[in-house]
Motif scaffolding. Structure first.
Motif, PDB file in Angstrom:
ATOM      1  N   THR A 125       3.345  -3.335  -9.798  1.00  9.84           N
ATOM      2  CA  THR A 125       2.516  -3.797  -8.405  1.00  9.84           C
ATOM      3  C   THR A 125       3.602  -4.596  -7.586  1.00  9.84           C
ATOM      4  N   SER A 126       4.151  -5.621  -8.375  1.00 10.98           N
ATOM      5  CA  SER A 126       5.036  -6.326  -7.438  1.00 10.98           C
ATOM      6  C   SER A 126       6.240  -5.716  -6.938  1.00 10.98           C
ATOM      7  N   LEU A 127       6.967  -4.797  -7.603  1.00 12.41           N
ATOM      8  CA  LEU A 127       7.974  -3.905  -6.992  1.00 12.41           C
ATOM      9  C   LEU A 127       7.629  -3.122  -6.109  1.00 12.41           C
ATOM     10  N   LEU A 128       6.475  -2.471  -6.002  1.00 16.82           N
ATOM     11  CA  LEU A 128       6.001  -1.502  -5.120  1.00 16.82           C
ATOM     12  C   LEU A 128       5.427  -2.406  -3.737  1.00 16.82           C
ATOM     13  N   LEU A 129       4.729  -3.454  -3.944  1.00 16.24           N
ATOM     14  CA  LEU A 129       4.742  -4.422  -2.851  1.00 16.24           C
ATOM     15  C   LEU A 129       5.694  -4.801  -2.211  1.00 16.24           C
ATOM     16  N   GLY A 130       6.800  -5.347  -2.981  1.00 11.98           N
ATOM     17  CA  GLY A 130       7.915  -5.908  -2.565  1.00 11.98           C
ATOM     18  C   GLY A 130       8.750  -4.832  -1.500  1.00 11.98           C
ATOM     19  N   SER A 139      10.044 -10.772   9.524  1.00 11.91           N
ATOM     20  CA  SER A 139      10.249 -11.727  10.609  1.00 11.91           C
ATOM     21  C   SER A 139       9.531 -12.838  10.500  1.00 11.91           C
ATOM     22  N   LEU A 140       8.562 -12.805   9.588  1.00  8.27           N
ATOM     23  CA  LEU A 140       7.512 -13.960   9.269  1.00  8.27           C
ATOM     24  C   LEU A 140       8.122 -14.955   8.510  1.00  8.27           C
ATOM     25  N   PRO A 141       7.617 -16.167   8.778  1.00  6.17           N
ATOM     26  CA  PRO A 141       7.963 -17.417   7.868  1.00  6.17           C
ATOM     27  C   PRO A 141       7.910 -16.913   6.361  1.00  6.17           C
ATOM     28  N   LYS A 142       8.796 -17.324   5.469  1.00  5.55           N
ATOM     29  CA  LYS A 142       8.862 -16.894   4.064  1.00  5.55           C
ATOM     30  C   LYS A 142       7.491 -17.127   3.340  1.00  5.55           C
ATOM     31  N   PRO A 143       6.789 -18.394   3.724  1.00  8.75           N
ATOM     32  CA  PRO A 143       5.687 -18.891   2.843  1.00  8.75           C
ATOM     33  C   PRO A 143       4.576 -18.104   3.498  1.00  8.75           C
ATOM     34  N   LEU A 144       4.502 -17.524   4.647  1.00  9.26           N
ATOM     35  CA  LEU A 144       3.362 -16.870   5.280  1.00  9.26           C
ATOM     36  C   LEU A 144       3.597 -15.350   4.606  1.00  9.26           C
ATOM     37  N   ALA A 145       4.770 -14.610   4.497  1.00  6.89           N
ATOM     38  CA  ALA A 145       4.899 -13.383   3.960  1.00  6.89           C
ATOM     39  C   ALA A 145       4.695 -13.544   2.641  1.00  6.89           C
ATOM     40  N   ALA A 146       4.973 -14.257   1.719  1.00 11.49           N
ATOM     41  CA  ALA A 146       4.604 -14.749   0.214  1.00 11.49           C
ATOM     42  C   ALA A 146       2.830 -14.598   0.317  1.00 11.49           C
ATOM     43  N   LEU A 147       2.342 -15.287   1.142  1.00 14.03           N
ATOM     44  CA  LEU A 147       0.887 -15.528   1.133  1.00 14.03           C
ATOM     45  C   LEU A 147       0.332 -14.032   1.140  1.00 14.03           C
ATOM     46  N   ILE A 148       0.884 -13.202   2.231  1.00 11.21           N
ATOM     47  CA  ILE A 148       0.385 -12.016   2.335  1.00 11.21           C
ATOM     48  C   ILE A 148       0.423 -11.072   1.283  1.00 11.21           C
ATOM     49  N   ILE A 149       1.765 -10.975   0.693  1.00 10.47           N
ATOM     50  CA  ILE A 149       2.129 -10.224  -0.619  1.00 10.47           C
ATOM     51  C   ILE A 149       1.553 -10.711  -1.472  1.00 10.47           C
ATOM     52  N   SER A 150       1.179 -11.923  -1.996  1.00 11.99           N
ATOM     53  CA  SER A 150       0.395 -12.380  -3.173  1.00 11.99           C
ATOM     54  C   SER A 150      -1.246 -11.884  -2.849  1.00 11.99           C
ATOM     55  N   CYS A 152      -2.218  -9.481  -1.330  1.00 12.46           N
ATOM     56  CA  CYS A 152      -2.200  -8.047  -1.486  1.00 12.46           C
ATOM     57  C   CYS A 152      -2.107  -7.625  -3.199  1.00 12.46           C
ATOM     58  N   MET A 153      -1.255  -8.492  -3.753  1.00 12.21           N
ATOM     59  CA  MET A 153      -1.105  -8.191  -5.141  1.00 12.21           C
ATOM     60  C   MET A 153      -2.363  -8.653  -6.025  1.00 12.21           C
ATOM     61  N   VAL A 154      -3.199  -9.822  -5.632  1.00 11.69           N
ATOM     62  CA  VAL A 154      -4.415 -10.057  -6.264  1.00 11.69           C
ATOM     63  C   VAL A 154      -5.483  -9.021  -5.937  1.00 11.69           C
ATOM     64  N   VAL A 155      -5.560  -8.348  -4.812  1.00 12.84           N
ATOM     65  CA  VAL A 155      -6.443  -7.338  -4.548  1.00 12.84           C
ATOM     66  C   VAL A 155      -6.261  -6.063  -5.386  1.00 12.84           C
ATOM     67  N   CYS A 156      -4.976  -5.798  -5.313  1.00 15.61           N
ATOM     68  CA  CYS A 156      -4.475  -4.569  -6.132  1.00 15.61           C
ATOM     69  C   CYS A 156      -4.691  -4.643  -7.607  1.00 15.61           C
ATOM     70  N   LEU A 157      -4.189  -5.804  -8.074  1.00 18.94           N
ATOM     71  CA  LEU A 157      -4.574  -6.063  -9.489  1.00 18.94           C
ATOM     72  C   LEU A 157      -6.029  -6.074  -9.835  1.00 18.94           C
ATOM     73  N   THR A 158      -7.163  -6.636  -9.181  1.00 16.50           N
ATOM     74  CA  THR A 158      -8.212  -6.712  -9.581  1.00 16.50           C
ATOM     75  C   THR A 158      -9.129  -5.704  -9.346  1.00 16.50           C
ATOM     76  N   TRP A 159      -8.989  -4.831  -8.463  1.00 16.34           N
ATOM     77  CA  TRP A 159      -9.645  -3.402  -8.128  1.00 16.34           C
ATOM     78  C   TRP A 159      -9.043  -2.389  -8.618  1.00 16.34           C
ATOM     79  N   LEU A 160      -7.854  -2.305  -8.611  1.00 15.92           N
ATOM     80  CA  LEU A 160      -6.921  -1.083  -8.822  1.00 15.92           C
ATOM     81  C   LEU A 160      -6.206  -0.987 -10.127  1.00 15.92           C
ATOM     82  N   VAL A 161      -5.222  -1.884 -10.466  1.00 13.09           N
ATOM     83  CA  VAL A 161      -4.265  -1.844 -11.533  1.00 13.09           C
ATOM     84  C   VAL A 161      -4.859  -2.131 -12.466  1.00 13.09           C
ATOM     85  N   MET A 162      -5.382  -3.113 -12.769  1.00 11.47           N
ATOM     86  CA  MET A 162      -5.982  -3.658 -13.995  1.00 11.47           C
ATOM     87  C   MET A 162      -6.998  -2.933 -14.866  1.00 11.47           C
ATOM     88  N   PRO A 163      -7.967  -2.493 -13.907  1.00  7.53           N
ATOM     89  CA  PRO A 163      -8.828  -1.693 -14.360  1.00  7.53           C
ATOM     90  C   PRO A 163      -8.465  -0.326 -15.166  1.00  7.53           C
TER      91      PRO A 163
END
Length: 177
Positions: A125-130, A139-150, A152-163
């Motif tokens: 999931t982290s590879l794909l999202l990356g 073009s976004l500040p790194k902390p904001l980009a990391a917030l968005i990616i993390s 998305c990772m939580v949503v993907c893991l909770t409802w798609l990947v981990m089930p």
């Protein structure tokens, strides 16, 4: 995917034995309700100042959960134990890590297996999202980009990947079934 609910009940001091007896009887009867897949009881530590009991319930669907808590059986039990408890029960639906590995008919797998299964979901999931999101967010500040990616990772893991991971790895996670 099963629905898991954690309920906490505070029992009045001196009422513990009667509450436990009534809870045990109710738990057995409640297993006959359609869509109920399991119930577990957690007892407070001996000598606890404010005895709190935990009840973990598993239902086949959200509709089964809602029907159970609106049923005459449940409402009668609430009236039956009102004099034994302090306040209303605290309900929490369990999601994410706390629910991914919970099976109504099997013990929880060892932590090392849960860690490996989680890693098996997080890594791709982290590879794909990356690869997909990082170039779009450069073009976004790194902390904001990391917030968005993390996020998305939580949503993907909770409802798609981990089930999917827990379903695919079920026989390895729960070999005794």
């Amino acid at each position: 995917m099963s629905i898991h609910v954690a309920i906490t009940r505070r029992v009045r001091p001196g009422s513990e034995a009667e509450f436990e007896e009534r809870l045990s009887h109710f738990a057995r009867r409640s297993l006959d309700v359609k869509g109920t897949q399991g119930v577990q009881m957690l007892h407070p530590a001996p000598g606890a100042k404010h005895p709190e009991y935990g009840i973990l319930r598993t239902f086949a669907t959200a509709q089964d959960r809602d029907a159970f808590y609106a049923s005459a059986l449940y409402l009668e039990w609430e009236k039956e134990i009102a004099h034994l408890t302090d306040g209303a029960p605290d309900f929490r639906d369990l999601h994410g890590l706390e629910a991914w590995f919970r099976q109504p008919d099997a013990p929880r797998p060892p932590r090392w297996k849960m860690a490996l299964a989680t890693w098996a979901g997080v890594y791709p999931t982290s590879l794909l999202l990356g690869m997909v999101l990082a170039p779009q967010l450069h073009s976004l500040p790194k902390p904001l980009a990391a917030l968005i990616i993390s996020g998305c990772m939580v949503v993907c893991l909770t409802w798609l990947v981990m089930p999917a991971v827990t379903k695919l790895m079920h026989s390895w996670l729960h070999p005794s079934e």
